[in-house]
Design a protein around this motif. Structure first.
Motif, PDB file in Angstrom:
ATOM      1  N   ASP A 111      -1.539 -12.594  10.757  1.00  0.00           N
ATOM      2  CA  ASP A 111      -2.100 -13.798  10.139  1.00  0.00           C
ATOM      3  C   ASP A 111      -1.098 -14.956  10.089  1.00  0.00           C
ATOM      4  O   ASP A 111      -1.474 -16.074   9.739  1.00  0.00           O
TER       5      ASP A 111
ATOM      6  N   GLU B  51      -6.666 -12.571   0.628  1.00  0.00           N
ATOM      7  CA  GLU B  51      -5.209 -12.490   0.741  1.00  0.00           C
ATOM      8  C   GLU B  51      -4.705 -13.304   1.935  1.00  0.00           C
ATOM      9  O   GLU B  51      -3.637 -13.919   1.879  1.00  0.00           O
ATOM     10  N   ARG B  52      -5.477 -13.311   3.021  1.00  0.00           N
ATOM     11  CA  ARG B  52      -5.084 -14.109   4.184  1.00  0.00           C
ATOM     12  C   ARG B  52      -5.040 -15.596   3.823  1.00  0.00           C
ATOM     13  O   ARG B  52      -4.122 -16.318   4.208  1.00  0.00           O
TER      14      ARG B  52
ATOM     15  N   SER C 204      -3.614  -7.264   9.772  1.00  0.00           N
ATOM     16  CA  SER C 204      -4.209  -8.457   9.168  1.00  0.00           C
ATOM     17  C   SER C 204      -4.671  -8.176   7.742  1.00  0.00           C
ATOM     18  O   SER C 204      -5.035  -7.046   7.392  1.00  0.00           O
ATOM     19  N   PHE C 205      -4.669  -9.240   6.954  1.00  0.00           N
ATOM     20  CA  PHE C 205      -5.167  -9.167   5.580  1.00  0.00           C
ATOM     21  C   PHE C 205      -6.660  -9.501   5.545  1.00  0.00           C
ATOM     22  O   PHE C 205      -7.209 -10.095   6.472  1.00  0.00           O
ATOM     23  N   GLN C 206      -7.306  -9.140   4.430  1.00  0.00           N
ATOM     24  CA  GLN C 206      -8.681  -9.550   4.188  1.00  0.00           C
ATOM     25  C   GLN C 206      -8.700 -11.054   3.861  1.00  0.00           C
ATOM     26  O   GLN C 206      -7.655 -11.640   3.559  1.00  0.00           O
ATOM     27  N   PRO C 207      -9.894 -11.681   3.875  1.00  0.00           N
ATOM     28  CA  PRO C 207      -9.955 -13.145   3.726  1.00  0.00           C
ATOM     29  C   PRO C 207      -9.230 -13.716   2.501  1.00  0.00           C
ATOM     30  O   PRO C 207      -8.521 -14.718   2.629  1.00  0.00           O
TER      31      PRO C 207
ATOM     32  N   ARG D 199       0.861  -1.187   0.000  1.00  0.00           N
ATOM     33  CA  ARG D 199       0.000   0.000   0.000  1.00  0.00           C
ATOM     34  C   ARG D 199       0.893   1.232   0.000  1.00  0.00           C
ATOM     35  O   ARG D 199       2.053   1.161   0.426  1.00  0.00           O
TER      36      ARG D 199
ATOM     37  N   GLN E  23     -10.661  -3.855  -5.233  1.00  0.00           N
ATOM     38  CA  GLN E  23     -11.310  -4.437  -4.056  1.00  0.00           C
ATOM     39  C   GLN E  23     -10.331  -4.582  -2.902  1.00  0.00           C
ATOM     40  O   GLN E  23     -10.637  -4.255  -1.760  1.00  0.00           O
ATOM     41  N   MET E  24      -9.129  -5.080  -3.204  1.00  0.00           N
ATOM     42  CA  MET E  24      -8.154  -5.297  -2.119  1.00  0.00           C
ATOM     43  C   MET E  24      -7.453  -4.001  -1.720  1.00  0.00           C
ATOM     44  O   MET E  24      -6.864  -3.918  -0.643  1.00  0.00           O
ATOM     45  N   ASN E  25      -7.501  -2.991  -2.586  1.00  0.00           N
ATOM     46  CA  ASN E  25      -6.795  -1.715  -2.371  1.00  0.00           C
ATOM     47  C   ASN E  25      -5.335  -1.952  -1.972  1.00  0.00           C
ATOM     48  O   ASN E  25      -4.805  -1.328  -1.056  1.00  0.00           O
TER      49      ASN E  25
END
Length: 460
Positions: free
Chosen positions: A347, A377-378, A372-375, A207, A247-249
């Motif tokens: 994670d 990417e996690r 933490s990552f979103q689901p 990011r 979506q993941m930005n």
């Protein structure tokens, strides 16, 4: 270190060595190098001598009096070293050709650090790096090990986990490439932006914020389409789906194309594999390497040639020099490195090696918390890390069942009989460099298993 710094490079005959010399010369005032030892093996002697002479010419053309030492005796070089860098390739480029061509002969991704090829590069490399660590414990117990031998993340993890050596930092040029290419897309310079990276080596995301704390990741994503997005020379430029990135930005690293655009990347690889005038990436690199070493033989050449940028690893060596300078001078520079997680990525386990933004100083790497990552990417991250852990243990133990486990959970390897066949062929093809698997290889050969791809079969 007050008398000047002793640096040892394992794999000193590499085509990247001139870039490293350039980096040390550029930083001499903050990193007073006393001597540099370039180490290689018998088969690499000619390249070592060629690169060594050029390295000495580069120093002689500088204002600094630094002596380059060349040796095939690793232990001689390591004694009292302050920093040890590793940039070797077990089996040289011929091994990489096999890593690429054998999986591709079965319609499977063949790539240097991903899929079946990446697993086998780890199998060949990890035992060697661990033997280097054992020598360091005896001969230079206070030295820092700066690793950019691929697969850098797994190799660095194995050094800590199995070698019990904490003074290690793993490096990669991919984040450097992104930070060099992206700022100008939005009319900025790197010092006007704040980058945050997290993930695994060749499997990270990042990011970006401006100096006012505003997130500009989405703005960069918009500009990436139709522009140079900083992809390394060794990755085919198939664009990501913009909706996915929005979506993941976050911006995935170039190697994510093998996972997010598997069909297109595989087809491109197969097209090159099936074209005798092109060949796989390793075959192309062999040509580039040959051209570079012809240049290096020129007794008047005393600077890094432009052609080196055609190699996929451009900027690796410069990252190593900056890391060493940052440790030596306690600069606390922001560098993206492979290091112990220590909570930067919740994670994953604290002792897992991750690739993250970190501040580099005298105490080594201090990872910067990413969160933490979103689901989606996690899920990717946890799968890939656990695959890596299977690979590392198999590399150390020679456990065939664990190798099959690693193949089965790797997203680039379709599971089943074909995957087992590729595993078996790669074991036979790399027999010379896989003593830990000797018993299984003997069993496979007795059963009549051979390498199908003619090019791979005929490479020494």
């Amino acid at each position: 270190m007050s008398k000047g710094v002793k640096i040892v490079t394992i794999g000193g005959g590499s085509s990247y060595t001139p870039e490293m010399m350039e980096g040390f010369i550029k930083r001499y005032e903050e990193l007073p190098v006393r001597e540099i030892w370039l180490v290689d093996i018998e088969e690499g002697m000619e390249k070592l001598e060629t690169v060594g002479k050029m390295a000495q010419r580069m120093w002689d053309a500088s204002p600094y009096d630094v002596k380059i030492h060349l040796t095939l005796e690793r232990r001689e070089a390591l004694k009292d070293a302050d920093f040890v860098t590793t940039q070797f390739r077990v089996g040289a480029l011929n091994a990489r050709v096999k890593d690429e061509r054998i999986p591709l002969s079965y319609g499977m991704v063949g790539q240097e650090t991903n899929g079946a090829g990446g697993i086998f590069k780890a199998f060949r490399t990890i035992p060697v790096i661990l033997s280097i660590v054992e020598d360091m414990k005896e001969l230079c117990p206070n030295a820092w090990l700066i690793n950019f031998t691929n697969p850098s993340g797994m190799v660095t993890d194995a050094i800590i986990r199995y070698g019990k050596w904490e003074k290690v930092i793993g490096l990669c040029n991919v984040p450097v490439g992104a930070m060099m290419a992206e700022p100008e897309l939005i009319g900025k310079t790197l010092d006007e932006l704040i980058y945050s990276f997290a993930g695994l080596n060749h499997f990270h995301w990042h990011r970006v914020k401006d100096l006012q704390g505003n997130d500009v990741t989405s703005e960069i994503i918009d500009k990436m389409y139709g522009n140079d997005s900083g992809i390394p020379a060794n990755i085919h430029d198939t664009p990501f789906f913009i909706e996915q990135l929005k979506q993941m930005n976050m911006i995935p690293c170039g190697y994510h194309r093998y996972y997010y655009r598997y069909e297109e990347m595989l087809q491109h690889m197969l097209d090159e594999y099936n074209d005798p005038n092109v060949g796989t990436r390793a075959q192309q690199v062999k040509q580039t390497e040959a051209e570079l070493f012809e240049l290096y033989k020129d007794p008047h050449l005393n600077y890094k040639p432009e052609q080196l940028s055609k190699r996929g690893g451009a900027h690796y060596s410069d990252a190593a020099c900056e890391t060493i300078a940052s440790i030596y001078a306690n600069k606390n520079t922001h560098i993206v490195v492979s290091t112990k997680n220590n909570g930067a990525v919740p994670d994953l386990a604290p002792d897992d090696v991750v690739e993250v933004s970190a501040y580099i100083g005298a105490a080594g790497a201090k990872p910067i918390a990413f969160g933490s990552f979103q689901p989606a990417e996690r899920g990717w991250l946890q799968l890939m890390k656990n695959m890596e852990l299977c690979v590392e243990e198999a590399a150390v133990t020679g456990n065939y069942g664990l190798s099959l486990q690693a193949f089965t959970i790797n997203p680039l390897i379709p599971s089943g009989e074909t995957a087992k066949r590729v595993l078996d062929e790669l074991l036979i093809a790399h027999k010379k460099y896989l003593p830990q698997f000797a018993e299984k290889i003997e069993e496979l050969e007795a059963a009549g298993c051979t390498v199908k791809d003619e090019v791979a079969k005929n490479l020494n």
